[in-house]
Design a protein around this motif. Sequence first.
Motif, PDB file in Angstrom:
ATOM      1  N   TYR A  78       0.804  -1.261  -0.023  1.00 21.55           N
ATOM      2  CA  TYR A  78       0.005   0.174   0.023  1.00 21.55           C
ATOM      3  C   TYR A  78       0.850   1.328  -0.111  1.00 21.55           C
ATOM      4  N   GLN A  79       2.098   1.048   0.683  1.00 21.16           N
ATOM      5  CA  GLN A  79       2.865   2.191   0.412  1.00 21.16           C
ATOM      6  C   GLN A  79       3.476   2.559  -1.137  1.00 21.16           C
ATOM      7  N   ALA A  80       3.546   1.542  -1.902  1.00 22.10           N
ATOM      8  CA  ALA A  80       3.915   1.529  -3.321  1.00 22.10           C
ATOM      9  C   ALA A  80       2.526   2.190  -4.052  1.00 22.10           C
ATOM     10  N   LEU A  81       1.372   1.871  -3.864  1.00 26.43           N
ATOM     11  CA  LEU A  81       0.103   2.215  -4.352  1.00 26.43           C
ATOM     12  C   LEU A  81       0.077   3.776  -3.934  1.00 26.43           C
ATOM     13  N   LEU A  82       0.423   4.177  -2.688  1.00 22.87           N
ATOM     14  CA  LEU A  82       0.356   5.561  -2.349  1.00 22.87           C
ATOM     15  C   LEU A  82       1.410   6.515  -3.152  1.00 22.87           C
ATOM     16  N   MET A  83       2.669   5.987  -3.411  1.00 25.46           N
ATOM     17  CA  MET A  83       3.628   6.438  -4.263  1.00 25.46           C
ATOM     18  C   MET A  83       3.181   6.783  -5.465  1.00 25.46           C
ATOM     19  N   ILE A  84       2.369   5.810  -6.099  1.00 24.47           N
ATOM     20  CA  ILE A  84       1.815   5.528  -7.494  1.00 24.47           C
ATOM     21  C   ILE A  84       0.703   6.983  -7.497  1.00 24.47           C
ATOM     22  N   ARG A  85      -0.094   6.943  -6.316  1.00 28.41           N
ATOM     23  CA  ARG A  85      -1.182   8.031  -6.470  1.00 28.41           C
ATOM     24  C   ARG A  85      -0.367   9.312  -6.286  1.00 28.41           C
ATOM     25  N   GLN A  86       0.507   9.341  -5.713  1.00 24.40           N
ATOM     26  CA  GLN A  86       1.205  10.708  -5.655  1.00 24.40           C
ATOM     27  C   GLN A  86       2.109  11.203  -6.612  1.00 24.40           C
ATOM     28  N   GLY A  87       2.178  10.303  -7.735  1.00 25.29           N
ATOM     29  CA  GLY A  87       3.027  10.818  -8.971  1.00 25.29           C
ATOM     30  C   GLY A  87       4.072   9.935  -9.083  1.00 25.29           C
ATOM     31  N   PRO A  88       4.240   9.416 -10.303  1.00 21.64           N
ATOM     32  CA  PRO A  88       5.373   8.400 -10.727  1.00 21.64           C
ATOM     33  C   PRO A  88       6.496   8.556 -10.132  1.00 21.64           C
ATOM     34  N   GLN A  89       7.026   7.453  -9.439  1.00 22.59           N
ATOM     35  CA  GLN A  89       8.390   7.313  -8.843  1.00 22.59           C
ATOM     36  C   GLN A  89       8.795   5.984  -9.023  1.00 22.59           C
ATOM     37  N   PRO A  90       8.993   5.578 -10.414  1.00 18.78           N
ATOM     38  CA  PRO A  90       9.108   4.262 -10.744  1.00 18.78           C
ATOM     39  C   PRO A  90      10.191   3.431  -9.838  1.00 18.78           C
ATOM     40  N   SER A  91      11.225   3.750  -9.566  1.00 15.84           N
ATOM     41  CA  SER A  91      12.230   3.284  -8.742  1.00 15.84           C
ATOM     42  C   SER A  91      11.997   2.913  -7.521  1.00 15.84           C
ATOM     43  N   GLU A  92      11.482   4.067  -6.794  1.00  9.55           N
ATOM     44  CA  GLU A  92      10.848   3.619  -5.385  1.00  9.55           C
ATOM     45  C   GLU A  92       9.743   2.850  -5.219  1.00  9.55           C
ATOM     46  N   VAL A  93       8.802   2.896  -6.337  1.00 11.98           N
ATOM     47  CA  VAL A  93       7.483   2.003  -6.326  1.00 11.98           C
ATOM     48  C   VAL A  93       7.923   0.654  -6.253  1.00 11.98           C
ATOM     49  N   LEU A  94       9.149   0.457  -7.224  1.00 11.07           N
ATOM     50  CA  LEU A  94       9.555  -0.857  -7.435  1.00 11.07           C
ATOM     51  C   LEU A  94      10.235  -1.410  -6.354  1.00 11.07           C
ATOM     52  N   LYS A  95      10.916  -0.641  -5.484  1.00  9.14           N
ATOM     53  CA  LYS A  95      11.795  -0.938  -4.383  1.00  9.14           C
ATOM     54  C   LYS A  95      10.606  -1.393  -3.378  1.00  9.14           C
ATOM     55  N   GLN A  96       9.489  -0.868  -3.223  1.00  5.50           N
ATOM     56  CA  GLN A  96       8.410  -0.963  -2.116  1.00  5.50           C
ATOM     57  C   GLN A  96       7.807  -2.503  -2.466  1.00  5.50           C
ATOM     58  N   LEU A  97       7.464  -2.449  -3.802  1.00 10.90           N
ATOM     59  CA  LEU A  97       6.993  -3.828  -4.347  1.00 10.90           C
ATOM     60  C   LEU A  97       7.818  -4.924  -4.038  1.00 10.90           C
ATOM     61  N   HIS A 116       5.789  -4.815 -15.525  1.00 13.72           N
ATOM     62  CA  HIS A 116       6.663  -5.578 -16.791  1.00 13.72           C
ATOM     63  C   HIS A 116       6.054  -6.068 -17.872  1.00 13.72           C
ATOM     64  N   HIS A 117       4.719  -6.495 -17.680  1.00 17.68           N
ATOM     65  CA  HIS A 117       3.978  -7.046 -18.772  1.00 17.68           C
ATOM     66  C   HIS A 117       3.550  -5.880 -19.941  1.00 17.68           C
ATOM     67  N   GLU A 118       3.140  -5.026 -19.345  1.00 10.98           N
ATOM     68  CA  GLU A 118       2.210  -3.713 -20.008  1.00 10.98           C
ATOM     69  C   GLU A 118       3.087  -3.121 -20.841  1.00 10.98           C
ATOM     70  N   PRO A 119       3.981  -2.261 -20.653  1.00 10.79           N
ATOM     71  CA  PRO A 119       4.570  -1.751 -19.355  1.00 10.79           C
ATOM     72  C   PRO A 119       3.635  -0.900 -18.747  1.00 10.79           C
ATOM     73  N   TYR A 120       4.032  -0.930 -17.251  1.00  8.03           N
ATOM     74  CA  TYR A 120       3.229   0.287 -16.514  1.00  8.03           C
ATOM     75  C   TYR A 120       4.298   0.927 -15.538  1.00  8.03           C
ATOM     76  N   LEU A 121       4.418   2.208 -15.529  1.00  9.99           N
ATOM     77  CA  LEU A 121       5.323   2.819 -14.827  1.00  9.99           C
ATOM     78  C   LEU A 121       6.800   2.813 -15.279  1.00  9.99           C
ATOM     79  N   ILE A 122       7.022   1.877 -16.471  1.00 10.56           N
ATOM     80  CA  ILE A 122       8.423   1.783 -16.856  1.00 10.56           C
ATOM     81  C   ILE A 122       8.236   1.998 -18.406  1.00 10.56           C
TER      82      ILE A 122
END
Length: 177
Positions: A78-97, A116-122
């Motif tokens: 959920y910390q990663a989801l919060l980061m996504i909501r606040q604006g793309p921070q791909p490297s930080e989101v990936l670390k949290q996930l 990695h499949h779509e890609p989404y955020l990357i």
Amino acid sequence: MKKILVIGLLLALGGCASQLCHQSPNSEACRAERLLYENDLLQAKILISTGNEEGYELAHALLARSAPQDRHGETDFYQALLMIRQGPQPSEVLKQLQKAQKKGHPHAIALLYKIHHEPYLIEKRDPLEAERYRKAYAQLDVALSGYPSFEKALELVSQLVEEPPQLQPLPCPARCR
């Protein structure tokens, strides 16, 4: 309707956050801590899923407070989801996930697959990495039991990362004016 469905799914998934308190002299204190932990997670999930930016600071504080008790990666997810909501921070989101994935959180693995499949955020699709996450999901206890299926987990995370519709103010009855 979609928002109600997402909140309902979050409530149903709340069981992932529960921890058992063993019979001990401190079992009452343990139960109180567990209840507060579950309450913090539930409030954070609702604040994040509704997409109201005014609640993000509180959601962050609730997740930070519940993180020490989390054994299953739910706060990291959920910390990663919060980061996504606040604006793309791909490297930080990936670390949290990835932190959540190491703890075996099924939705974190499904979201890593989606990324990695779509890609989404990357920028570039990575089918090998996506397949690695699909296989990792297949090894989880939840996958072996069949609930939630990989497809259902992927559907849920897709709904969670979509921009929620803006809430419309409720009409004020005549007596409010």
